[in-house]
Scaffold this motif. Structure first.
Motif, short mmCIF file in Angstrom:
data_model
loop_
_atom_site.label_atom_id
_atom_site.label_comp_id
_atom_site.label_asym_id
_atom_site.label_seq_id
_atom_site.Cartn_x
_atom_site.Cartn_y
_atom_site.Cartn_z
N ARG A 112 0.84 -1.20 0.00
CA ARG A 112 0.00 0.00 0.00
C ARG A 112 0.87 1.24 0.00
O ARG A 112 1.88 1.31 0.68
CB ARG A 112 -0.89 0.02 1.24
N VAL A 113 0.48 2.24 -0.79
CA VAL A 113 1.11 3.55 -0.80
C VAL A 113 0.00 4.57 -0.57
O VAL A 113 -0.94 4.65 -1.35
CB VAL A 113 1.81 3.82 -2.15
N TRP A 114 0.09 5.31 0.52
CA TRP A 114 -0.94 6.26 0.91
C TRP A 114 -2.33 5.60 0.97
O TRP A 114 -3.34 6.19 0.59
CB TRP A 114 -0.99 7.46 -0.04
N GLY A 115 -2.36 4.36 1.38
CA GLY A 115 -3.62 3.64 1.56
C GLY A 115 -4.16 3.00 0.29
O GLY A 115 -5.17 2.32 0.33
N ALA A 116 -3.51 3.24 -0.84
CA ALA A 116 -3.97 2.66 -2.12
C ALA A 116 -3.01 1.55 -2.52
O ALA A 116 -1.84 1.57 -2.17
CB ALA A 116 -3.99 3.74 -3.19
N PRO A 117 -3.50 0.58 -3.29
CA PRO A 117 -2.61 -0.49 -3.75
C PRO A 117 -1.45 0.09 -4.57
O PRO A 117 -1.64 0.97 -5.40
CB PRO A 117 -3.50 -1.36 -4.63
N ALA A 118 -0.25 -0.42 -4.32
CA ALA A 118 0.95 0.09 -4.99
C ALA A 118 0.87 0.04 -6.51
O ALA A 118 1.27 1.01 -7.17
CB ALA A 118 2.18 -0.66 -4.49
#
Length: 146
Positions: A112-118
């Motif tokens: 996760r990056v900032w809560g979103a999938p990478a």
């Protein structure tokens, strides 16, 4: 403890007899020859294709039994896997399911990056960079607009 051990030995003997009967019916002699060749020529390939697959099949059979709550589960396996799956059912393989089913792509998808999938963030960044590049190229090509 002695009764439990003798009961376990009796079950193991029954399973061995069942394996012998099933392999006789399936004509496993050819499969055994191929398996021996695979072990001799490509031991790491044998480990992946046969041994790990046997463990995976035994784990899925166990989980099917646990999920369904049934006393018995029927698993259809190839002749080359019968003996290995029966052996794997008698062994303990806790925690190996995740190791057998994980791939670098699946692991990356879970990041996760900032809560979103990478992978989604990667695509958004790439698309934004392409869009900005195209905008800059268009501005340079057309010159300053009035």
């Amino acid at each position: 403890k002695v009764a439990a051990a003798s009961e376990a030995a009796a079950r193991a003997a029954q399973r061995a007899d069942a394996v012998d009967a099933a392999t006789e019916r399936a004509g496993v002699l050819d499969v055994e020859c191929m398996a021996a060749l695979l072990v001799a020529q490509f031991p790491s390939l044998h480990r992946t294709l046969v041994v790990e697959r046997d463990v995976y099949l035994s784990l899925t059979a166990r989980s099917s039994r646990a999920v369904s709550g049934a006393r018995c589960v029927v698993a259809v396996v190839g002749a080359g896997h019968i003996e290995g799956v029966v052996r794997a059912l008698d062994e303990e393989h806790r925690g190996q399911f995740k190791a057998l089913t994980s791939t670098p792509r699946r692991a990356r998808a879970k990041l996760r990056v900032w809560g979103a999938p990478a992978p989604l963030v990667d695509r958004l960044v790439r698309d934004c960079a392409i869009g900005l590049g195209l905008y800059a190229a268009t501005a340079l090509w057309n010159g300053p607009s009035a």
